[in-house]
Design a protein around this motif. Structure first.
Motif, mmCIF file in Angstrom:
data_model
loop_
_atom_site.group_PDB
_atom_site.id
_atom_site.type_symbol
_atom_site.label_atom_id
_atom_site.label_comp_id
_atom_site.label_asym_id
_atom_site.label_seq_id
_atom_site.Cartn_x
_atom_site.Cartn_y
_atom_site.Cartn_z
ATOM 1 N N ALA A 104 5.686 -0.605 -2.401
ATOM 2 C CA ALA A 104 5.176 0.121 -1.231
ATOM 3 C C ALA A 104 3.704 -0.182 -0.996
ATOM 4 O O ALA A 104 3.253 -0.308 0.155
ATOM 5 N N ALA A 105 2.936 -0.322 -2.073
ATOM 6 C CA ALA A 105 1.509 -0.623 -1.944
ATOM 7 C C ALA A 105 1.299 -2.051 -1.465
ATOM 8 O O ALA A 105 0.425 -2.323 -0.631
ATOM 9 N N ALA A 106 2.094 -2.987 -1.999
ATOM 10 C CA ALA A 106 1.991 -4.377 -1.566
ATOM 11 C C ALA A 106 2.356 -4.512 -0.091
ATOM 12 O O ALA A 106 1.712 -5.251 0.657
ATOM 13 N N GLU A 107 3.374 -3.791 0.339
ATOM 14 C CA GLU A 107 3.785 -3.834 1.748
ATOM 15 C C GLU A 107 2.704 -3.240 2.637
ATOM 16 O O GLU A 107 2.429 -3.755 3.732
ATOM 17 N N ALA A 108 2.074 -2.161 2.196
ATOM 18 C CA ALA A 108 1.002 -1.544 2.978
ATOM 19 C C ALA A 108 -0.174 -2.499 3.126
ATOM 20 O O ALA A 108 -0.775 -2.608 4.210
#
Length: 466
Positions: A100-104
């Motif tokens: 989720a952090a990488a996608e953000a």
């Protein structure tokens, strides 16, 4: 000499090579290919001068240029498989981000965003707003800001609150962090004067008290995250130090180094004070890293009293040290995971790796040791062996985690073992192990891509046979 001139005459021109390299031009452009051709032809001339006999055919030159261009175009930063036994390995990028952090971060990088834009009012906003409330919730602080790393956080705090003034610090806390950066040097660059108190192994409250003068800006405690002093020791806890500082109207700050937001004891890990514990004990400001125990992107977090943060954020250095939208987007998603502490060991890669059961790692090591042996025999011998993993990045320096490794011995000596280590590093997804006591250890604690690891193994046989 006549022979060299004859060979040089046979050397094709740049234009001729270009005419036969249109496939390369289509991929890399006329300018890059032309430069590569000239560079390669120069190297051929040097070979001729050295009495060598290089291949002057168009086919050989084309192949060499294609290889050189591909190599220059390869990504410099590449994903690797970390089997070093150090979970938060500074040289390998420290914490891996959750999806989720990488996608953000990806979304923030690809598209315009509201980094400093208030969507409600349509006016300019503050970039700290995207993470400040989360940091405050998780630490119990009144305000917070984010800069590019923890060293920057310490510099910003000291240059704001202590420039031209004195800061007492225990001699036992004057640590050196990665890259040979030392606390005294960081303090000097901030414009404050270090006042060493106590002895290396024992510092008492009276030592701080006697160091306080009209020139004292604040009291500072540095968490000794890179080492631990044991034996005949004494230190002043943060609550007592904060009380002394407040008695003299001074702020008290703590550089946590690797900040912890989770209850490690509840996760079965070695105990580590939480950032919120320091705020609860009266510390006015704390600084810590985002990419160590927190498990997020590289950044430095400053949290604490609102009145102090307001001063810090007005320092011109704040703009020089601020982080971009990708970092803030990733950090926000990581911090959100801490709102559900019961799921952290499943959702946060760092804690998932740290809490991985040794029995699970042993079973994986047994499977892969046998698989690896089929591609290494007969020059090497493999076995499953117990080992100890380190948390890394200065966090909990003396504590280790029980783990298991594939232990590889070279029957023909140490040079062959080092050659194997190099071949592993040259795989499409480089594999990083460590050589210890005559064995190459592949600690599997962080191996979360077993299929990829196995798919690369056949390449070892060809590489080792060269």
């Amino acid at each position: 000499m006549t022979g060299e001139r004859d060979i040089r005459r046979a050397l094709p021109s740049v234009d001729r090579v270009l005419q036969n390299s249109q496939d390369l031009v289509a991929r890399w452009g006329h300018l890059r290919v032309s430069k590569a051709i000239r560079k390669h032809l120069d190297s051929i001339r040097q070979s001729i001068d050295a009495k060598q006999k290089p291949d002057l055919s168009i086919l050989a030159i084309h192949s060499a240029i294609s290889t050189a261009l591909a190599a220059s175009d390869a990504q410099s930063i590449r994903p690797v498989i970390n089997l070093s036994g150090v979970v938060l390995h500074t040289n390998l990028g420290r914490a891996c981000l959750p999806a989720a952090a990488a996608e953000a971060a990806y979304q923030a990088a690809m598209y315009p965003n509201n980094l400093e834009y208030d969507l409600e009012t349509g006016k300019r906003g503050n970039r700290d707003v995207h993470v400040e409330s989360l940091i405050c919730e998780l630490t119990g602080s009144e305000a917070a800001t984010v800069v590019n790393n923890n060293a920057a956080a310490v510099v910003l705090v000291l240059s704001t609150l202590a420039k031209g003034l004195e800061v007492p610090v225990s001699r036992g806390e004057l640590v050196e962090i990665g890259g040979s950066f030392r606390v005294p040097e960081v303090m000097a660059s901030s414009g404050c004067t270090l006042v060493e108190v106590g002895a290396t192994n024992r510092t008492h409250l009276k030592d701080y008290r006697s160091a306080i003068s009209a020139q004292t800006a604040l009291l500072m405690k540095v968490h000794t995250s890179n080492y631990r002093l044991e034996g005949f020791t004494q230190s002043v806890d943060e609550k007592t130090l904060a009380e002394l500082a407040h008695e003299h109207g001074l702020p008290c700050i703590v550089d946590l180094g690797s900040g912890c937001l989770a209850d490690f004891s509840a996760l079965g890990l070695p105990a580590e004070p939480k950032a919120s514990d320091y705020i609860a004990n009266g510390i006015d400001l704390i600084t810590f890293s985002g990419d160590k125990l927190l498990g997020g992107p590289q950044c430095g977090i400053i949290a604490g009293k609102k009145s102090l943060l307001e001063r810090i954020c007005k320092n011109p250095l704040k703009r020089a040290l601020r982080v971009d939208s990708m970092t803030l987007a990733a950090l926000s998603e990581v911090l959100k995971l801490y709102q559900d502490p019961d799921s952290l060991s499943d959702t946060l890669p760092t804690l998932k790796q740290l809490t991985r059961p040794a029995s699970e790692i042993e079973a994986q090591a047994s499977r892969l040791s046998a698989e690896l042996a089929t591609y290494l025999a007969p020059a090497f011998r493999t076995a499953t062996a117990p080992c100890l993993s380190q948390i890394g990045s200065g966090a909990l320096p003396v504590e280790t985690l029980p783990s298991f490794a594939i232990a590889i011995e070279a029957l023909n000596g140490d040079s062959e073992l080092r050659r194997l280590a190099k071949v592993l590093r040259q795989l499409p997804r480089p594999v990083i192990g460590r050589i210890h006591q005559g064995k190459l250890l592949l600690d599997l604690r962080c191996l979360d891509c077993e299929t990829l690891f196995v798919e690369q193994l056949p390449q070892l046989r060809d590489a080792l046979s060269c």
